[in-house]
Design a protein around this motif. Structure first.
Motif, mmCIF file in Angstrom:
data_model
loop_
_atom_site.group_PDB
_atom_site.id
_atom_site.type_symbol
_atom_site.label_atom_id
_atom_site.label_comp_id
_atom_site.label_asym_id
_atom_site.label_seq_id
_atom_site.Cartn_x
_atom_site.Cartn_y
_atom_site.Cartn_z
ATOM 1 N N PHE A 31 10.684 -11.695 -1.278
ATOM 2 C CA PHE A 31 9.609 -10.878 -1.822
ATOM 3 C C PHE A 31 8.313 -11.470 -1.286
ATOM 4 C CE2 PHE A 31 12.958 -10.156 -4.989
ATOM 5 C CZ PHE A 31 12.954 -8.769 -5.027
ATOM 6 N N GLN A 32 7.442 -10.596 -0.775
ATOM 7 C CA GLN A 32 6.199 -11.053 -0.178
ATOM 8 C C GLN A 32 5.012 -10.370 -0.847
ATOM 9 O OE1 GLN A 32 6.475 -10.243 4.048
ATOM 10 N NE2 GLN A 32 7.804 -12.012 4.397
ATOM 11 N N ARG A 33 3.851 -11.056 -0.770
ATOM 12 C CA ARG A 33 2.610 -10.480 -1.287
ATOM 13 C C ARG A 33 1.478 -10.843 -0.333
ATOM 14 N NH1 ARG A 33 3.277 -14.790 -5.204
ATOM 15 N NH2 ARG A 33 1.965 -16.496 -4.549
ATOM 16 N N SER A 38 -5.891 -6.342 3.216
ATOM 17 C CA SER A 38 -5.534 -6.786 4.572
ATOM 18 C C SER A 38 -5.274 -8.282 4.674
ATOM 19 C CB SER A 38 -6.655 -6.403 5.546
ATOM 20 O OG SER A 38 -7.882 -6.996 5.129
ATOM 21 N N GLY A 39 -4.798 -8.893 3.611
ATOM 22 C CA GLY A 39 -4.476 -10.314 3.675
ATOM 23 C C GLY A 39 -3.222 -10.556 4.501
ATOM 24 N N THR A 40 -2.858 -11.803 4.637
ATOM 25 C CA THR A 40 -1.669 -12.193 5.387
ATOM 26 C C THR A 40 -0.465 -12.197 4.446
ATOM 27 O OG1 THR A 40 -3.004 -13.570 6.842
ATOM 28 C CG2 THR A 40 -0.636 -14.023 6.779
ATOM 29 N N TRP A 41 0.619 -11.570 4.877
ATOM 30 C CA TRP A 41 1.838 -11.542 4.068
ATOM 31 C C TRP A 41 2.409 -12.954 3.939
ATOM 32 C CZ3 TRP A 41 3.063 -7.540 1.221
ATOM 33 C CH2 TRP A 41 2.668 -6.262 1.608
ATOM 34 N N GLY A 64 -3.618 -15.549 -8.688
ATOM 35 C CA GLY A 64 -4.864 -15.308 -9.406
ATOM 36 C C GLY A 64 -5.051 -13.830 -9.683
ATOM 37 N N ASP A 65 -5.887 -13.521 -10.651
ATOM 38 C CA ASP A 65 -6.210 -12.128 -10.927
ATOM 39 C C ASP A 65 -6.825 -11.492 -9.683
ATOM 40 O OD1 ASP A 65 -5.340 -12.635 -13.469
ATOM 41 O OD2 ASP A 65 -7.264 -12.281 -14.444
ATOM 42 N N GLY A 66 -6.512 -10.241 -9.456
ATOM 43 C CA GLY A 66 -7.055 -9.517 -8.309
ATOM 44 C C GLY A 66 -6.072 -8.456 -7.850
ATOM 45 N N PHE A 67 -6.337 -7.888 -6.694
ATOM 46 C CA PHE A 67 -5.508 -6.817 -6.142
ATOM 47 C C PHE A 67 -4.608 -7.369 -5.042
ATOM 48 C CE2 PHE A 67 -8.955 -4.540 -8.115
ATOM 49 C CZ PHE A 67 -8.310 -3.459 -8.686
ATOM 50 N N ALA A 86 5.343 -1.010 1.651
ATOM 51 C CA ALA A 86 4.471 -1.841 0.824
ATOM 52 C C ALA A 86 4.036 -1.072 -0.421
ATOM 53 C CB ALA A 86 3.247 -2.274 1.622
ATOM 54 N N GLN A 87 3.992 -1.795 -1.513
ATOM 55 C CA GLN A 87 3.406 -1.254 -2.740
ATOM 56 C C GLN A 87 1.996 -1.812 -2.796
ATOM 57 O OE1 GLN A 87 5.863 -1.410 -6.229
ATOM 58 N NE2 GLN A 87 7.706 -1.482 -4.977
ATOM 59 N N THR A 88 1.040 -0.961 -2.584
ATOM 60 C CA THR A 88 -0.325 -1.417 -2.356
ATOM 61 C C THR A 88 -1.193 -1.347 -3.602
ATOM 62 O OG1 THR A 88 -0.996 0.780 -1.636
ATOM 63 C CG2 THR A 88 -0.235 -0.733 0.068
#
Length: 181
Positions: A31-33, A38-41, A64-67, A86-88
């Motif tokens: 599982f990746q985030r 546009s961050g790095t997986w 951390g909190d955020g998107f 991706a679930q964006t």
């Protein structure tokens, strides 16, 4: 495919992926985030084995909190990968709003009906859903005397002091955000 995540995430969340129709046997699934958009997986949990179902109870407080965006990546024997859509733009919100009594000030005397005002902030969270106003004669047993669900930021409640015995009373406010913190 990765099961859909809610748009707002808090606490422990079930991550689940099912690998079907892979072009080669699956050796592991990650599982990746990444930070939206546009961050790095980066992988944050990897399951070794052939699946086809992979599940993980993920404590979202590890981020951390955020998107964030999420996806599942199946690693195939021979070096290939099968990547889920991706679930964006999933918001992680594990931080409760802050709240304090803005008026009346400490140490005053009150008789009759009193307007109690709260100062509330949810920072970059999901927004304030409700503010509960409470009173206590001893600081341990609290009684609600009002709730403000308005979204305008001017949180107030009316306290009828005739409903309590003449004595020192404490006031407090408790704010809850849309995510449930």
């Amino acid at each position: 495919t990765m099961d859909p995540l809610p748009t707002t995430v808090r606490g422990t969340v079930l991550l689940r992926a099912v690998v079907t129709n892979a072009t080669a046997p699956v050796t592991s699934l990650s599982f990746q985030r990444r930070t939206s958009p546009s961050g790095t997986w980066s992988g944050f949990v990897t399951h070794v084995g052939a699946g086809p179902v992979y599940e993980f109870q993920w404590p979202s407080t590890q981020s951390g909190d955020g998107f964030y965006d999420f996806r599942a990546v199946a690693n195939l024997s021979g070096g290939g990968q099968a990547v889920s859509d991706a679930q964006t733009n999933r918001r992680i919100d594990n931080t409760a709003p802050t709240a304090s009594i803005a008026a009346p000030g400490n140490g005053g005397f009150a008789k009759g009906t009193l307007a109690v005002m709260a100062s509330v902030s949810d920072g970059t969270g999901t927004g304030v859903a409700a503010v509960r106003f409470e009173t206590s004669p001893n600081g341990t047993t609290w009684t609600e005397f009002g709730t403000d669900n308005s979204a305008d930021g001017g949180y107030t409640a009316t306290w009828n002091t005739a409903s309590v015995a003449d004595a020192e009373h404490r006031l407090r406010v408790i704010a809850v955000d849309v995510a449930g913190n």
